[in-house]
Design a protein around this motif. Structure first.
Motif, mmCIF file in Angstrom:
data_model
loop_
_atom_site.group_PDB
_atom_site.id
_atom_site.type_symbol
_atom_site.label_atom_id
_atom_site.label_comp_id
_atom_site.label_asym_id
_atom_site.label_seq_id
_atom_site.Cartn_x
_atom_site.Cartn_y
_atom_site.Cartn_z
ATOM 1 N N GLU A 87 0.827 -1.201 0.000
ATOM 2 C CA GLU A 87 0.000 0.000 0.000
ATOM 3 C C GLU A 87 0.865 1.255 0.000
ATOM 4 O O GLU A 87 1.986 1.262 0.499
ATOM 5 C CB GLU A 87 -0.937 0.019 1.210
ATOM 6 N N GLY A 88 0.311 2.319 -0.552
ATOM 7 C CA GLY A 88 1.003 3.603 -0.565
ATOM 8 C C GLY A 88 1.344 4.045 0.845
ATOM 9 O O GLY A 88 0.477 4.023 1.721
ATOM 10 N N GLU A 89 2.598 4.440 1.045
ATOM 11 C CA GLU A 89 3.113 4.814 2.362
ATOM 12 C C GLU A 89 2.795 3.728 3.396
ATOM 13 O O GLU A 89 2.645 4.002 4.583
ATOM 14 C CB GLU A 89 2.546 6.165 2.801
ATOM 15 N N ARG A 90 2.720 2.498 2.892
ATOM 16 C CA ARG A 90 2.524 1.303 3.718
ATOM 17 C C ARG A 90 1.393 1.448 4.738
ATOM 18 O O ARG A 90 1.524 1.144 5.920
ATOM 19 C CB ARG A 90 3.829 0.909 4.386
ATOM 20 N N ASP B 45 -1.259 5.716 8.887
ATOM 21 C CA ASP B 45 -1.152 5.666 10.344
ATOM 22 C C ASP B 45 -1.433 4.270 10.879
ATOM 23 O O ASP B 45 -0.710 3.761 11.732
ATOM 24 C CB ASP B 45 -2.119 6.670 10.973
ATOM 25 N N ILE B 46 -2.469 3.613 10.369
ATOM 26 C CA ILE B 46 -2.803 2.266 10.856
ATOM 27 C C ILE B 46 -1.690 1.295 10.491
ATOM 28 O O ILE B 46 -1.310 0.431 11.294
ATOM 29 C CB ILE B 46 -4.156 1.783 10.274
ATOM 30 N N VAL C 41 0.550 -0.883 13.119
ATOM 31 C CA VAL C 41 0.542 -2.345 13.021
ATOM 32 C C VAL C 41 1.958 -2.885 12.859
ATOM 33 O O VAL C 41 2.353 -3.846 13.540
ATOM 34 C CB VAL C 41 -0.357 -2.790 11.849
ATOM 35 N N PHE C 42 2.743 -2.293 11.962
ATOM 36 C CA PHE C 42 4.112 -2.784 11.761
ATOM 37 C C PHE C 42 4.951 -2.625 13.023
ATOM 38 O O PHE C 42 5.769 -3.496 13.346
ATOM 39 C CB PHE C 42 4.773 -2.058 10.593
ATOM 40 N N THR C 43 4.762 -1.526 13.744
ATOM 41 C CA THR C 43 5.490 -1.339 14.998
ATOM 42 C C THR C 43 5.105 -2.409 16.005
ATOM 43 O O THR C 43 5.974 -2.994 16.678
ATOM 44 C CB THR C 43 5.199 0.056 15.580
ATOM 45 N N THR D 278 -8.898 -6.390 10.111
ATOM 46 C CA THR D 278 -10.192 -6.603 9.457
ATOM 47 C C THR D 278 -11.035 -5.335 9.531
ATOM 48 O O THR D 278 -11.643 -4.909 8.541
ATOM 49 C CB THR D 278 -10.943 -7.767 10.109
ATOM 50 N N GLY D 279 -11.068 -4.715 10.715
ATOM 51 C CA GLY D 279 -11.811 -3.469 10.855
ATOM 52 C C GLY D 279 -11.270 -2.374 9.961
ATOM 53 O O GLY D 279 -12.031 -1.632 9.328
ATOM 54 N N ALA D 280 -9.939 -2.274 9.887
ATOM 55 C CA ALA D 280 -9.323 -1.253 9.029
ATOM 56 C C ALA D 280 -9.646 -1.510 7.565
ATOM 57 O O ALA D 280 -9.892 -0.576 6.791
ATOM 58 C CB ALA D 280 -7.818 -1.234 9.246
#
Length: 501
Positions: free
Chosen positions: A208-211, A214-215, A219-221, A336-338
Motif C-alpha cells: 500500500e502507498g506509504e505502507r 497511520d494504521i 501495526v508494523f510497529t 479486518t476493521g481497518a
C-alpha cells in the motif's frame, strides 16, 4: 567494473529458501540458484554472496532467498525501514506459535534480512589483524595502494554493519539455526495468505502507498515488538515486556492508562470470552512485575480462583503462550476493521468538501514544492470533491471555491506550455480576478473558461490537467444557479461569501 558504479544491492534471507519467486512489498525474492534475467554483474554478485552464506561452523547454506534492490533507495533510513517491515511480516508468518507447547515454528532470527552492496572496502575491515588466528588458508587480499579491495558493505539483520569480500563468511543472527526441510518462502506465503486474515492483510499492507498510513505504521510497529517477544535472545521477563509493548501499541492504550483500560481494550476487540479478562489481568500483573521488579515471578495462568486460602491455586498454560495467541487475534480484528473501513471509504466520507477546498488552496500555495507536484496532489482532492458534491456542506462558500479555482488557473498558466490564445485568455481572466471584482465577474470568468474547455477536442493536450478541470466543473455545479439568478436580476454586486451548503 568499479563496484561503486553498480546501481544495485542484494537483499538476502540467508536462512530461508524458496522454490519460486515471491513478491513481498516492492521486492521479488528468488532462490539463489535462480539467476535468470540478471545482468552479468548482478549474477556474479549473487553467486559470490551465496558462497559467503554459512549456517553453522564450516557448513555453507545451499540455497537462500534474494532480491535485487536499488542501492540508493535501500541504503537510506526509509529504505531500511521498508525492508524492516518486510522482515517483520515474514518473521510473524513463521512464528506460528504452537500454543499447547508454548514454542514457535521458527524464531524471528531465522527471518532476518541481510543487505549487501557492492563497494570498495578497507582491507582492515574485512580481515582482523589483532588477537586472531587463521585456522584456514585465507584468500589472498590484493588491496589497492590506498588499502581498499572490491567487496560489499553489509547490514546484518538490518542493524549490524559489516564488510566482506570474496571468500568471507556471513553467519546469521542466531548461534544455532534451524534449516527446516519443509520451509519454502513462496509456498508458505501463499498458504498464509489463504489461511488467515491477519496474514493476508499484513502482506497487502506491504504494497500500500506509504505502507498503510497511520494504521499501517502502528501495526508494523506492534508486529516488530511481537517478534522481539519470540526472539532467542530474550529471557522470560524481557518477553513479557516486549509483548506488553506490542499489545499496547496495537490497542493504542493511552499513556499512563491503568490496567483496566488494557483489559477492557482486549475484551472489546475479542468479546467477553469467559476467563479472557482473567488472563489479561494476570498478564498485566506479570508485566508490571517485570517492569518494576525485573522478574515476572509467577508466569502461569490461574484458570480459576482458589476456594480456600489453604488450597494451592491451579496453574495451567504459560501466560506468555496465551499472550501470543491473543495478540494475533487482536491484530486480525484490527486489520479486518481497518480493511472494512477502507472498503467503505470511511476516512474520506468524514471529511467535508469545504475542508477539501481549503486543502486545495494550501497545496497550490505551497511554494516549497515544484508546480508539477502541487498539481499532482490536486488529483485525489478533486476526485473526492466530485464524488461528494451532492452532500450538503454548510461550510462551503462561493468565495472559498472561486479562490481555489483562481489558484488552479494561475498554476496552470505557469506550468502549461503551448496552449491556444483563447484558452490562455480565459485562464488569465479567471486567474487575475480577485475578491474585489464583482461576484458576477468572477462567476462569468469561470463560465467562460468552462465553455472554452468544452469546445476543445483534447483537454489534456490543451495544457489543463484533468484535476483542474474537475475542480472547476464541480465549482460550477455548486454556483451555476446563483450565477443565472444574478444575471436575470441584472445585479452584479453580490456578497462573495455566499454559503452554498
Amino acid at each position: 567494473m568499479d563496484p561503486r558504479d553498480m546501481s544495485y544491492s542484494v537483499v538476502v534471507f540467508p536462512l530461508l529458501k524458496t522454490s519460486q519467486p515471491v513478491c513481498l512489498g516492492p521486492l521479488t525474492f528468488r532462490s539463489t540458484d535462480d539467476l535468470d534475467g540478471l545482468s552479468e554483474d548482478q549474477a556474479a554478485s549473487v553467486t559470490e554472496i551465496t558462497r559467503m552464506l554459512f549456517a553453522l561452523g564450516d557448513q555453507r547454506v545451499k540455497q537462500a532467498s534474494y532480491a535485487i534492490a536499488d542501492r540508493e533507495k535501500v541504503n537510506t533510513p526509509a529504505g531500511l525501514d521498508e525492508l524492516g517491515d518486510i522482515e517483520a511480516v515474514v518473521a510473524y508468518l513463521y512464528a506460528s506459535p504452537r500454543h499447547e507447547f508454548n514454542d514457535l515454528f521458527l524464531a524471528p532470527e531465522h527471518a532476518s534480512i541481510t543487505v549487501l552492496t557492492p563497494n570498495r572496502v578497507a582491507a582492515g575491515l574485512v580481515r582482523l589483524s589483532c588477537n586472531v588466528i587463521d585456522v584456514t588458508q585465507p584468500a589472498d587480499l590484493e588491496p589497492s595502494a590506498t588499502g581498499f579491495v572490491d567487496g560489499y558493505d553489509g547490514v546484518l539483520g538490518l542493524r549490524h554493519h559489516f564488510w566482506v569480500t570474496s571468500g568471507s563468511r556471513v553467519y546469521g543472527t542466531t548461534p544455532h539455526p534451524i534449516l527446516n526441510h519443509s520451509q519454502d518462502l513462496a509456498s508458505d506465503v501463499e498458504q498464509a495468505r489463504r489461511a488467515r486474515a491477519d496474514y493476508r492483510f499484513l502482506l497487502d499492507l506491504l504494497t500500500e502507498g506509504e505502507r498503510g498510513g497511520d494504521i499501517g505504521r502502528r501495526v508494523f510497529t506492534a508486529v516488530r515488538w511481537f517478534n522481539r517477544t519470540n526472539s532467542d535472545h530474550r529471557g522470560e521477563s524481557e518477553s513479557f515486556i516486549c509483548l506488553s509493548v506490542a499489545l499496547e501499541t496495537l490497542l493504542r492504550v493511552p499513556h499512563g492508562a491503568k490496567k483496566d483500560r488494557f483489559v477492557d481494550s482486549i475484551a472489546l476487540l475479542l468479546g467477553r470470552v469467559p476467563r479472557l479478562e482473567d488472563w489479561a489481568t494476570q498478564f498485566y500483573d506479570a508485566r508490571s512485575r517485570a517492569v518494576h521488579e525485573g522478574t515476572v515471578g509467577h508466569a502461569a495462568f490461574v484458570p480459576k480462583s482458589t476456594p480456600r486460602k489453604q488450597e494451592r491455586a491451579t496453574t495451567y498454560q504459560s501466560l506468555l503462550a496465551y499472550g501470543r495467541e491473543v495478540f494475533q487475534l487482536c491484530l486480525g480484528t484490527v486489520l479486518t476493521g481497518a480493511s472494512l473501513a477502507s472498503q467503505a471509504d470511511l476516512a474520506t466520507k468524514l471529511i467535508a468538501n469545504s475542508e477539501r477546498f481549503e486543502a486545495v488552496c494550501r497545496k497550490l500555495d505551497d511554494d516549497s514544492l515544484p508546480i508539477a507536484d502541487r498539481l499532482a496532489q490536486l488529483g485525489p482532492l478533486a476526485r473526492a470533491i466530485k464524488r461528494y458534491r451532492h452532500v450538503a456542506d454548510s461550510g462551503l462558500t462561493e468565495d472559498m471555491m472561486l479562490g481555489a479555482c483562481r489558484r488552479a488557473a494561475r498554476i496552470t498558466l505557469e506550468s502549461a506550455g503551448d496552449i491556444g490564445e483563447r484558452l490562455r485568455n480565459a485562464l488569465t481572466a479567471l486567474a487575475e480576478g480577485s475578491r474585489k471584482d464583482s461576484h458576477f465577474e468572477q462567476l462569468d470568468a469561470l463560465r467562460a473558461l468552462l465553455d472554452e474547455l468544452g469546445g476543445l477536442p483534447d483537454r489534456t493536450v490543451a495544457g489543463v490537467t484533468y484535476p483542474v478541470i474537475t475542480l472547476m466543473q464541480v465549482t460550477w455545479h455548486y454556483v451555476f444557479q446563483h450565477y443565472f439568478s444574478i444575471r436575470r436580476r441584472g445585479d452584479a454586486d453580490v456578497d462573495t461569501g455566499t454559503s452554498v451548503g
